[in-house]
Design an enzyme around this catalytic site. Structure first.
Site, PDB file in Angstrom:
ATOM      1  N   ASP A 108      41.789  49.594  40.915  1.00 54.99           N
ATOM      2  CA  ASP A 108      42.771  48.823  40.156  1.00 54.99           C
ATOM      3  C   ASP A 108      43.539  49.783  39.258  1.00 54.99           C
ATOM      4  OD1 ASP A 108      43.913  46.237  39.190  1.00 54.99           O
ATOM      5  OD2 ASP A 108      43.012  46.887  37.297  1.00 54.99           O
TER       6      ASP A 108
ATOM      7  N   GLU B 140      45.805  47.712  45.500  1.00 56.37           N
ATOM      8  CA  GLU B 140      46.817  46.666  45.565  1.00 56.37           C
ATOM      9  C   GLU B 140      48.191  47.284  45.784  1.00 56.37           C
ATOM     10  OE1 GLU B 140      45.964  42.711  43.137  1.00 56.37           O
ATOM     11  OE2 GLU B 140      45.820  44.479  41.866  1.00 56.37           O
TER      12      GLU B 140
ATOM     13  N   CYS C   8      36.839  35.258  39.955  1.00 60.78           N
ATOM     14  CA  CYS C   8      35.507  35.654  39.489  1.00 60.78           C
ATOM     15  C   CYS C   8      34.783  36.303  40.661  1.00 60.78           C
ATOM     16  CB  CYS C   8      34.732  34.433  38.996  1.00 60.78           C
ATOM     17  SG  CYS C   8      33.005  34.791  38.595  1.00 60.78           S
TER      18      CYS C   8
ATOM     19  N   CYS D   5      31.332  34.058  41.623  1.00 60.95           N
ATOM     20  CA  CYS D   5      31.346  32.744  42.274  1.00 60.95           C
ATOM     21  C   CYS D   5      32.639  32.446  43.014  1.00 60.95           C
ATOM     22  CB  CYS D   5      31.089  31.644  41.236  1.00 60.95           C
ATOM     23  SG  CYS D   5      32.435  31.453  40.028  1.00 60.95           S
TER      24      CYS D   5
ATOM     25  N   CYS E 202      34.259  32.964  32.957  1.00 64.07           N
ATOM     26  CA  CYS E 202      34.352  32.054  34.092  1.00 64.07           C
ATOM     27  C   CYS E 202      33.743  30.704  33.715  1.00 64.07           C
ATOM     28  CB  CYS E 202      33.631  32.639  35.302  1.00 64.07           C
ATOM     29  SG  CYS E 202      33.633  31.531  36.740  1.00 64.07           S
TER      30      CYS E 202
ATOM     31  N   CYS F 213      30.539  29.795  36.445  1.00 60.52           N
ATOM     32  CA  CYS F 213      29.232  30.462  36.391  1.00 60.52           C
ATOM     33  C   CYS F 213      28.901  31.033  35.013  1.00 60.52           C
ATOM     34  CB  CYS F 213      29.158  31.571  37.437  1.00 60.52           C
ATOM     35  SG  CYS F 213      30.301  32.949  37.136  1.00 60.52           S
TER      36      CYS F 213
ATOM     37  N   ASP G 262      40.027  44.339  34.178  1.00 58.31           N
ATOM     38  CA  ASP G 262      40.282  45.445  35.102  1.00 58.31           C
ATOM     39  C   ASP G 262      39.093  45.724  36.015  1.00 58.31           C
ATOM     40  OD1 ASP G 262      42.793  45.760  33.959  1.00 58.31           O
ATOM     41  OD2 ASP G 262      42.043  47.114  32.415  1.00 58.31           O
TER      42      ASP G 262
END
Length: 368
Positions: A151, A238, A290, A293, A309, A312, A319
């Site tokens: 990332d 990405e 997340c 989950c 989240c 969960c 990051d």
């Protein structure tokens, strides 16, 4: 030649194709120059105009170069006119019989095809030699990790997750760190009388500082990309719209980071060292998912560096969470099981991982 073409272009006449031989009577010094260098100039000029007429938006009309900018010429090897003496560190070029003393970057094997001599704005000369060889691949190192997710950021240059850990690489910020010195050199240069010797000295000092920043950044990007490629079999990043980001208030920081160049280095080194390079579609919600989950946080804003989240209860560093999701994309298939595309299907209730079609994913894969 460029002047004749531009004049015809302005008058909307047929673009002529003059040759260097046409000007040798008017400019006798052209007879002293390597003829193949002149031919390359003609070919480059013709190509520049062809590119312009094919795509006027991307390629502007060719224009005259500034003498103080980077200058270069290319010549071809005919009848062993270009050769390198590795023992004496000499480069032999057409019209230069005694050879030039050089600092060798490395030895090479193969037939020399051409050489490009360039002079940078800070007054240094470089020779780039094109060599034809049977096996251009570098020595391949056995990777330690099956995959890694990368990332890109501004607070930290990259956040990497591999088989063993997640870690952050500090942003060197070479331009930001050198801004004060650049300001002083710019101020000194602006105060000098234009065309004077002191003005030229001030310009060279400024050019050397810019060259130092560029070289330091390239050195950092090369070493980091090489380390990542050596350690991992699959590299997932990405796809970033760098041109779009350069139009925002973050333009200076984006330029200082060198993201586009870093991704280019990763891609070609992946091909050299037989690695798999995957660029996931820029709309892949790596930060919002997340990694435990699969819940998608649609309300996550850019200034939110951490989030919890609701499904969960896991607290995420934005990051690191993004790099882990990218790591899972790479871990799900490649050299483990090679795959073409990978993305999370947002149509499922919690964004559960799914292998979509190529059209759905929009990702690009390069396999070394």
């Amino acid at each position: 030649m460029l002047n004749e073409k531009i004049q015809a272009y302005k008058k909307k006449e047929r673009i002529p194709r003059p040759t260097p031989a046409k000007y040798k009577d008017e400019f006798p010094f052209l007879k002293e120059v390597d003829s193949r260098a002149l031919c390359n100039v003609q070919l480059q000029l013709d190509k520049a105009f062809k590119d312009h007429f094919k795509n006027r938006k991307q390629f502007k009309i060719p224009k005259f170069k500034k003498k103080r900018d980077k200058q270069s010429y290319t010549t071809n090897n005919v009848h062993n006119s270009i050769r390198v003496d590795f023992e004496k560190s000499l480069l032999y070029l057409p019209k230069i019989k005694d050879g030039l003393k050089i600092e060798l970057h490395r030895r090479f094997d193969g037939k020399i095809k051409s050489v490009t001599i360039s002079r940078t704005s800070d007054g240094k000369y470089y020779a780039s030699i094109l060599v034809e060889t049977e096996n251009p691949r570098n020595k391949v190192v056995e990777p330690k990790s099956k995959a890694c997710g990368i990332d890109l950021g501004l607070a930290h240059f990259v956040i990497v997750t591999n088989d063993f850990r997640s870690y952050k690489v500090e942003h060197p910020k070479y331009l930001r760190r050198g801004e004060e010195r650049l300001k002083r050199l710019h101020k000194s240069f602006s105060k000098k009388q234009k065309g004077s010797k002191n003005s030229e000295k001030a310009r060279q000092r400024l050019a050397r500082q810019h060259a130092y920043i560029t070289n330091a950044r390239n050195d950092f990007l090369h070493k980091l990309s090489k380390a990542i490629i050596d350690e991992n079999q699959v590299v997932v990043v990405e796809d970033i719209n760098v041109k779009g980001l350069l139009k925002t208030r973050l333009a200076k920081s984006i330029s200082d980071s060198g993201w586009a160049k870093f991704l280019t280095y990763l891609k070609y080194k992946a091909e050299w060292y037989e690695r798999t390079f995957i660029q996931v579609d820029r709309f892949f919600p790596s930060s919002k998912l997340c990694h435990r989950c699969g819940h998608k946080n649609g309300d996550l804003a850019l200034h939110d560096r951490t989030w919890c989240c609701p499904t969960c209860g896991e607290t995420h560093d934005r990051d690191i969470n993004a790099s882990i999701n990218l790591y899972y994309v790479g871990l799900g298939r490649p050299e483990v099981t090679y795959f073409e595309q990978a993305l999370v299907d947002d149509r499922s209730p919690y964004g559960l991982p799914k292998k979509p079609s190529c059209d759905e994913a929009g990702s690009s894969t390069t396999k070394g």
